[in-house]
Design an enzyme around this catalytic site. Structure first.
Site, short mmCIF file in Angstrom:
data_model
loop_
_atom_site.label_atom_id
_atom_site.label_comp_id
_atom_site.label_asym_id
_atom_site.label_seq_id
_atom_site.Cartn_x
_atom_site.Cartn_y
_atom_site.Cartn_z
N ALA C 240 0.82 -1.21 0.00
CA ALA C 240 0.00 0.00 0.00
C ALA C 240 0.86 1.27 0.00
CB ALA C 240 -0.95 -0.02 1.18
N HIS C 241 0.19 2.39 -0.02
CA HIS C 241 0.84 3.69 -0.17
C HIS C 241 1.78 4.02 0.99
CE1 HIS C 241 -2.00 5.72 2.70
NE2 HIS C 241 -2.69 4.64 2.40
N ASN C 242 2.87 4.68 0.64
CA ASN C 242 3.84 5.21 1.61
C ASN C 242 4.64 4.16 2.35
OD1 ASN C 242 1.69 7.55 1.38
ND2 ASN C 242 3.60 8.46 2.10
#
Lengths: 348, 348, 348
Positions: C240-242
């Protein structure tokens, strides 16, 4: 229009109670009936919906004795369940078939393409590939070098068949399925990095196999990953390298089978199941939803549940006991108090 | 350049402490600040980073009273969290929009395409499809026969919309999402093989829906699989045939919903959740990460945990007890010894 | 033909017992040997297959003293395991390399393409992208605006690199991998709907990274999602993001890592693992199959199991106790009866 009530009644071998020229445009559930729709009374509990149904026609069994529908034509058949499947099939046959080879498709001159094949826009058929008769290859599919695709097989958009893959006859591969990516194998090196193990094997998929959207089946390190004829694989399933999957298996969504397993014929994996590498599963074994096993399961026809998976009865018994642990705790509390009281009483 | 400090301060309704012509090129976290960057002081613990930050500008709340930054321009706003979202939106609006229809895209003459639409290289729009105004259709997307796509919807590369799919307005479908593949349904035959149940239904996706990369939503056997407006679906999610998903739901990554479920409005499924077929979930139910249910959950707004999922408090209590089983074992050991000792003492 | 027995023996530094001109066409397992095949005796248990093997050649260690094969040429080497990997590598090098830029590929005039690059049919290289030397970009890949791809990297069909992605050197991204889709982040509004958080960050993938088929790595809200050099990611994995993933990690199939985690170097996630958002994992941690954690794991090199994950020894101990709960129940039954009997006996 899909068909008229008369045409359908004839196909189903049913008897018509109402007009024979009513047009049917879609199939729908009893509780979602709409004008022009064809419904099937498959559950007794929906019988009360028949009289007022807005559907064009309703298929019922001979035993239906309720009030006749005010609007819908009734089609009586011996087996409504069978009539349902036949009607689905008849409706699906109304979808116009794709045909022809789109000028933007790229077919290598050394590839062979059978008769009656559809190859959509942007599809690529690489050198030495062979496409059987009447295959349907949708846009932007990739068929790698030397791939064999048997007759009547359908490859939906964006399916990728890596070099060296074989797919049998009458298969359906849904959008985004990836067949033949490298297996996930590496050799750890002393510096902490990993050396890729080259994968020079392939994938062989039998006949009448269905592979769901965005599922992945990896190529073997050497030799072949095999999917037996008649096996049905749902969406987002992972079949790792060198697996040998038997015939007529059913592998439901989001399940994963790690490398080098041997899965017998007629095995059923319910959804979100996990099988560790090098595991053997006997014929006709069922693993229920979310089950996981790192061990061979050798009982033909056995039903296994839980992770680690065990026979369903044993696992259900264990789960029942686990749910009673708070109660066990209370009973121990009470035993401790009672024993303490008894000892106090006895002065011991 | 995204914007200058002056432009941003004006948009945010903030007050500037420093030059108004400083250029901002990217947004970054306080602890990853770099030259040209814009940071947001959203956590008190990062306040000490402000004075020495290499960022071009830092957005802070009115309550910030620390030393001013040596280099960065300070932009004071009433609500830094809100300013963060507004700044992200402003930055995202700087991305040049794709436009025009690429000559290699294949748009069937019977398809209709609204105004201001982008259709990228190799995308296919089949017969009878309708693309609303201002849609962005990236390269190699497949839009099947008769598909409807509402205005302002974005289809990223390799999205596949099978025949008969409807997608509403303002939706975003990420790369590789597959909408409308056949549901996974077969009839077992006496010889162990399985007969495919034709799927003649479709998929209807409402407005403002987001579907993550490589997620799959299958078509209905008949009727429609439905995704309510405002529902957000993450990557690698499986939504099986005939599901009726409500409005404003959130379905996180790698979750799966088996066929014919009814999911209410505002339902939240955290990651890797599983819902068995024919289950009903009431409005505003939450299933926490990895929860799984084979039973209806009818309590509006209830939070459920575990597999089988139960109310979160009950499940946490059960988990706590399960963690104490080794201790229960010791207490039973001691009870057995004490009872034995007592009986020996009593000569009984 | 891949190579002759003589050529192979020379490459492996082995000694030949038999003809040097025998042609080897494929590699196969000892128990799947076929004419023209090359096998490796890697397990003592297969030694009995050597004499009658139909293979063209068999690689054995110096310690092999059984009967010589009737048909196959024997190649003796010091380390058969190493010879196996070298042979796989030699065989994989026989696959003809794709080359050239297909006329139907769309390369934006502002993109830069290194020397020796292959770009297949229908691939799209958007404005400002940079493709390093000797990259192989298969058909229908999408390389978005400003994307950087390092030298020697392979992008298999239908890989999607969204705008702003960076991929290092010597990487392999398998079919359908999606890099840079928006992270899954929304702000709940009072009316129950959700406002999309724009994602303006990117993804940076290091060197020597492998990403499996249909895996997804999302872009950061701002800043970058990072995958460290040498990390190997299997199929159907969700990052997922980051997320900040370290170097030389191994992330097996169907695992998912929620947003904003920090994963150290050399971390191993076995299959179907789940890591919740904002979790930190120390270097060289292993999470075994299906493990899940919502908490930081800080012990370098620790092996964790279960969900919630704990040290493998503690978890195995707990699991052993849980399996004994039915027995605990019986012991409590007996204690209750004995105590009851004792009290009856004592008249208390």
């Amino acid at each position: 229009m899909l068909f008229t009530t008369g045409q359908l009644a004839e196909q189903l071998g049913g008897t018509l109670e109402g007009a024979s020229e009513v047009e049917i445009n879609l199939l729908c559930a009893m509780d979602e009936a709409e004008a022009g729709g064809l419904c099937f009374l498959l559950r007794e509990s929906f019988a009360s919906l028949v009289p007022e149904s807005p559907a064009a026609a309703i298929v019922v069994g001979h035993e239906y004795v309720n009030e006749p529908p005010a609007k819908a034509v009734l089609i009586r058949v011996p087996e409504p369940g069978r009539a349902f499947i036949v009607s689905l099939t008849l409706a699906s046959m109304q979808v116009p078939e794709k045909e022809g080879i789109h000028p933007s498709a790229v077919v290598d001159p050394t590839a062979t393409v059978g008769k009656g094949v559809y190859i959509g826009h942007g599809a690529v058929i690489e050198a030495g590939a062979a496409i059987g008769n009447f295959c349907k290859i949708y846009p932007n599919v990739y068929v790698g070098d030397g791939v064999n695709v048997g007759a009547n097989t359908v490859l939906y958009p964006n399916v990728v068949l890596y070099r060296g893959t074989t797919v049998g006859r009458n298969c359906i591969l849904h959008a985004g399925a990836s067949i033949g990516a490298d297996g996930f194998g590496f050799i750890p090196l002393p510096d902490g990095s990993r050396h890729k193990i080259p994968h020079v094997g392939g994938v062989i998929i039998g006949n009448d196999v269905e592979v769901g959207a965005n599922s992945t089946i990896d190529r073997a390190t050497m030799g072949f990953t095999r999917i037996g004829s008649g096996t049905k694989i749902d969406n987002l399933v992972l079949i790792a390298h060198n697996n040998q999957i038997g015939k007529d298996c059913v592998i439901a969504g989001q399940s994963g089978i790690a490398g080098s397993c041997k899965v017998g014929d007629g095995v059923v994996l319910a959804a979100q199941v996990g099988v560790a590498d090098h595991v053997e599963l006997a014929d006709k074994i069922t693993l229920t939803t979310r089950a996981g096993t790192t061990k061979d399961l050798k009982e033909v026809g056995g039903v296994f549940r839980g992770a680690p998976a065990q026979k369903v009865r044993d696992q259900l018994r264990l789960e029942a006991y686990l749910n009673r642990v708070p109660e066990l705790n209370s009973r121990i509390d009470r035993l401790e108090k009672e024993l303490e009281a008894l000892r106090a009483e006895l002065g011991s």
